[in-house]
Motif scaffolding. Structure first.
Motif, PDB file in Angstrom:
ATOM      1  N   LYS B   9     -54.450 -38.766   0.865  1.00  0.00           N
ATOM      2  CA  LYS B   9     -55.454 -37.867   0.268  1.00  0.00           C
ATOM      3  C   LYS B   9     -56.824 -38.462   0.589  1.00  0.00           C
ATOM      4  N   GLY B  10     -57.749 -37.605   0.916  1.00  0.00           N
ATOM      5  CA  GLY B  10     -59.041 -38.062   1.394  1.00  0.00           C
ATOM      6  C   GLY B  10     -59.032 -38.176   2.913  1.00  0.00           C
ATOM      7  N   PRO B  11     -60.225 -38.350   3.490  1.00  0.00           N
ATOM      8  CA  PRO B  11     -60.367 -38.405   4.947  1.00  0.00           C
ATOM      9  C   PRO B  11     -59.592 -39.577   5.559  1.00  0.00           C
ATOM     10  N   VAL B  12     -59.110 -39.361   6.762  1.00  0.00           N
ATOM     11  CA  VAL B  12     -58.414 -40.404   7.525  1.00  0.00           C
ATOM     12  C   VAL B  12     -59.208 -40.661   8.795  1.00  0.00           C
ATOM     13  N   THR B  13     -59.503 -41.909   9.063  1.00  0.00           N
ATOM     14  CA  THR B  13     -60.311 -42.216  10.256  1.00  0.00           C
ATOM     15  C   THR B  13     -59.455 -42.197  11.526  1.00  0.00           C
ATOM     16  N   SER B  14     -60.121 -42.011  12.646  1.00  0.00           N
ATOM     17  CA  SER B  14     -59.445 -42.040  13.943  1.00  0.00           C
ATOM     18  C   SER B  14     -58.757 -43.387  14.133  1.00  0.00           C
ATOM     19  N   GLU B  15     -59.390 -44.405  13.623  1.00  0.00           N
ATOM     20  CA  GLU B  15     -58.846 -45.760  13.708  1.00  0.00           C
ATOM     21  C   GLU B  15     -57.450 -45.824  13.093  1.00  0.00           C
ATOM     22  N   ALA B  18     -54.966 -43.733  14.978  1.00  0.00           N
ATOM     23  CA  ALA B  18     -54.612 -44.385  16.236  1.00  0.00           C
ATOM     24  C   ALA B  18     -53.557 -45.465  15.990  1.00  0.00           C
ATOM     25  N   LYS B  19     -53.715 -46.230  14.924  1.00  0.00           N
ATOM     26  CA  LYS B  19     -52.726 -47.250  14.580  1.00  0.00           C
ATOM     27  C   LYS B  19     -51.363 -46.590  14.356  1.00  0.00           C
ATOM     28  N   ALA B  20     -51.364 -45.513  13.598  1.00  0.00           N
ATOM     29  CA  ALA B  20     -50.110 -44.825  13.272  1.00  0.00           C
ATOM     30  C   ALA B  20     -49.433 -44.281  14.524  1.00  0.00           C
ATOM     31  N   MET B  21     -50.237 -43.803  15.460  1.00  0.00           N
ATOM     32  CA  MET B  21     -49.669 -43.205  16.667  1.00  0.00           C
ATOM     33  C   MET B  21     -49.554 -44.228  17.788  1.00  0.00           C
ATOM     34  N   ASP B  22     -49.946 -45.455  17.503  1.00  0.00           N
ATOM     35  CA  ASP B  22     -49.907 -46.508  18.502  1.00  0.00           C
ATOM     36  C   ASP B  22     -50.707 -46.123  19.742  1.00  0.00           C
ATOM     37  N   THR B  23     -51.955 -45.753  19.507  1.00  0.00           N
ATOM     38  CA  THR B  23     -52.818 -45.415  20.637  1.00  0.00           C
ATOM     39  C   THR B  23     -54.258 -45.759  20.282  1.00  0.00           C
ATOM     40  N   ASN B  24     -55.185 -45.212  21.012  1.00  0.00           N
ATOM     41  CA  ASN B  24     -56.592 -45.562  20.895  1.00  0.00           C
ATOM     42  C   ASN B  24     -57.377 -44.514  20.092  1.00  0.00           C
ATOM     43  N   PRO B  25     -58.344 -44.961  19.270  1.00  0.00           N
ATOM     44  CA  PRO B  25     -59.130 -44.016  18.473  1.00  0.00           C
ATOM     45  C   PRO B  25     -59.780 -42.916  19.307  1.00  0.00           C
ATOM     46  N   VAL B  26     -60.220 -43.254  20.495  1.00  0.00           N
ATOM     47  CA  VAL B  26     -60.885 -42.250  21.328  1.00  0.00           C
ATOM     48  C   VAL B  26     -59.903 -41.170  21.745  1.00  0.00           C
ATOM     49  N   VAL B  27     -58.685 -41.578  22.022  1.00  0.00           N
ATOM     50  CA  VAL B  27     -57.649 -40.601  22.376  1.00  0.00           C
ATOM     51  C   VAL B  27     -57.420 -39.662  21.199  1.00  0.00           C
ATOM     52  N   VAL B  28     -57.382 -40.226  20.003  1.00  0.00           N
ATOM     53  CA  VAL B  28     -57.221 -39.411  18.798  1.00  0.00           C
ATOM     54  C   VAL B  28     -58.354 -38.392  18.700  1.00  0.00           C
ATOM     55  N   ARG B  29     -59.585 -38.847  18.876  1.00  0.00           N
ATOM     56  CA  ARG B  29     -60.723 -37.926  18.768  1.00  0.00           C
ATOM     57  C   ARG B  29     -60.639 -36.819  19.799  1.00  0.00           C
ATOM     58  N   ARG B  30     -60.244 -37.180  21.002  1.00  0.00           N
ATOM     59  CA  ARG B  30     -60.144 -36.176  22.062  1.00  0.00           C
ATOM     60  C   ARG B  30     -59.167 -35.085  21.658  1.00  0.00           C
ATOM     61  N   ILE B  31     -58.040 -35.503  21.107  1.00  0.00           N
ATOM     62  CA  ILE B  31     -57.019 -34.528  20.724  1.00  0.00           C
ATOM     63  C   ILE B  31     -57.498 -33.693  19.536  1.00  0.00           C
ATOM     64  N   MET B  32     -58.095 -34.374  18.556  1.00  0.00           N
ATOM     65  CA  MET B  32     -58.538 -33.673  17.353  1.00  0.00           C
ATOM     66  C   MET B  32     -59.649 -32.677  17.656  1.00  0.00           C
ATOM     67  N   ALA B  33     -60.403 -32.914  18.715  1.00  0.00           N
ATOM     68  CA  ALA B  33     -61.532 -32.039  19.039  1.00  0.00           C
ATOM     69  C   ALA B  33     -61.091 -30.578  19.112  1.00  0.00           C
ATOM     70  N   GLY B  34     -59.967 -30.319  19.767  1.00  0.00           N
ATOM     71  CA  GLY B  34     -59.472 -28.951  19.894  1.00  0.00           C
ATOM     72  C   GLY B  34     -59.126 -28.365  18.534  1.00  0.00           C
ATOM     73  N   LEU B  35     -58.510 -29.177  17.689  1.00  0.00           N
ATOM     74  CA  LEU B  35     -58.117 -28.704  16.367  1.00  0.00           C
ATOM     75  C   LEU B  35     -59.351 -28.421  15.503  1.00  0.00           C
ATOM     76  N   ARG B  36     -60.369 -29.242  15.681  1.00  0.00           N
ATOM     77  CA  ARG B  36     -61.610 -29.046  14.923  1.00  0.00           C
ATOM     78  C   ARG B  36     -62.293 -27.751  15.372  1.00  0.00           C
ATOM     79  N   ASP B  37     -62.377 -27.549  16.690  1.00  0.00           N
ATOM     80  CA  ASP B  37     -63.039 -26.350  17.212  1.00  0.00           C
ATOM     81  C   ASP B  37     -62.345 -25.088  16.726  1.00  0.00           C
ATOM     82  N   ASP B  38     -61.053 -25.161  16.495  1.00  0.00           N
ATOM     83  CA  ASP B  38     -60.326 -23.984  16.029  1.00  0.00           C
ATOM     84  C   ASP B  38     -60.240 -23.931  14.506  1.00  0.00           C
ATOM     85  N   GLY B  39     -60.891 -24.877  13.838  1.00  0.00           N
ATOM     86  CA  GLY B  39     -60.999 -24.786  12.383  1.00  0.00           C
ATOM     87  C   GLY B  39     -59.809 -25.287  11.592  1.00  0.00           C
ATOM     88  N   TYR B  40     -58.901 -26.024  12.238  1.00  0.00           N
ATOM     89  CA  TYR B  40     -57.745 -26.529  11.496  1.00  0.00           C
ATOM     90  C   TYR B  40     -58.074 -27.827  10.757  1.00  0.00           C
TER      91      TYR B  40
END
Lengths: 140, 140
Positions: B9-15, B18-40
């Motif tokens: 509950k509450g905001p979750v950082t890319s950091e 990224a830890k949860a998905m075993d990847t990089n925060p920037v990769v997370v942001r790149r992916i989330m960008a599409g979801l943000r643009d579509d309002g999800y």
DNA sequence: CGTCATGTACTATCTGAAGTTACATGAGAC
DNA sequence: GTCTCATGTAACTTCAGATAGTACATGACG
């Protein structure tokens, strides 16, 4: 490639097929290897050699070819992890697996219903249409 | 990632994602960008910022996510040439297009029928099963 | 026995996805 | 106000897999 061979009578060399497909003879041989192992084509060495179709076109389906080529995975994406400990991922995988499996089954069944004989018939129909169009263009 | 956010509950950082998905925060942001643009999802900067789900889980389907991510091609293979002069290739393409299109339609419709709320329910069911199993193991 | 064909191991090239670095922008804490 | 923390994004760098190409062995026919 099989369709091109069907047009020719007599063996077709990898060289000729490569020209037709705009690639390299070795690439052609690599691909044909699977088809040969499964008995759909035969290869002959030496003078006048090349590739020959070894079975009736009506007895070869696109599904057969797909399998002979090693049934490469159809989809551009897969699960991140195959047996994840993460329960979220397990839930997602379960749904995706089911959807992808069904789509794959549909696709393969469609390929299994198309024989090279059918494709050949379609090809000749297209050939006729094209030549008619050519004649009309000639008149004008 | 959305499912992981739903747990928090509450905001979750890319950091964190990224830890949860075993990847990089920037990769997370790149992916989330599409979801943000579509309002999800919504993103918040600064202290206590991060990613927040912006819509009811029952109103987000896997199909929605697929589209928000740019509807990448689902299949690992495509036609050699899109508008070939070769009539053989035209005949083959026609059959393959039809089969692949139908498989794609099936797959996407399946994805459209799965909401994140359903996935969340499945996840909690799995969680319950796992904790029961843990208890039993404890007794033994 | 020379030529032409396949068979295949090995190497090279290309391409797209994923990861990384760097820096700009904006929001809140103090 | 300014320091810190977060996202936003443009490069750039790996990396892996597919495809292409080279080299040479094997076998068939004239």
């Amino acid at each position: 490639m099989l369709m091109h061979m069907a047009q020719h009578k007599g063996p077709v060399t990898s060289e000729v097929l490569a020209k037709a497909m705009d690639t390299n003879p070795v690439v052609v041989r690599r691909i044909m290897a699977g088809l040969r192992d499964d008995g759909y084509v035969r290869s002959e060495k030496g003078h006048g050699g090349g590739w020959v179709i070894a079975r009736d076109l009506s007895k070869i389906t696109l599904r057969d070819i797909y399998d002979a080529l090693g049934s490469p995975s159809l989809f551009a994406m897969g699960n991140r992890t195959e047996a994840p400990g993460c329960l979220v991922e397990q839930a997602v995988n379960a749904v995706l697996d089911s959807a992808f499996d069904d789509a794959e089954a549909l696709l393969l069944s469609r390929l299994g219903n198309v024989s090279l004989a059918m494709l050949s018939a379609d090809f000749h129909a297209r050939l006729k249409r094209r030549s008619r169009r050519m004649e009309i263009e000639d008149v004008h």
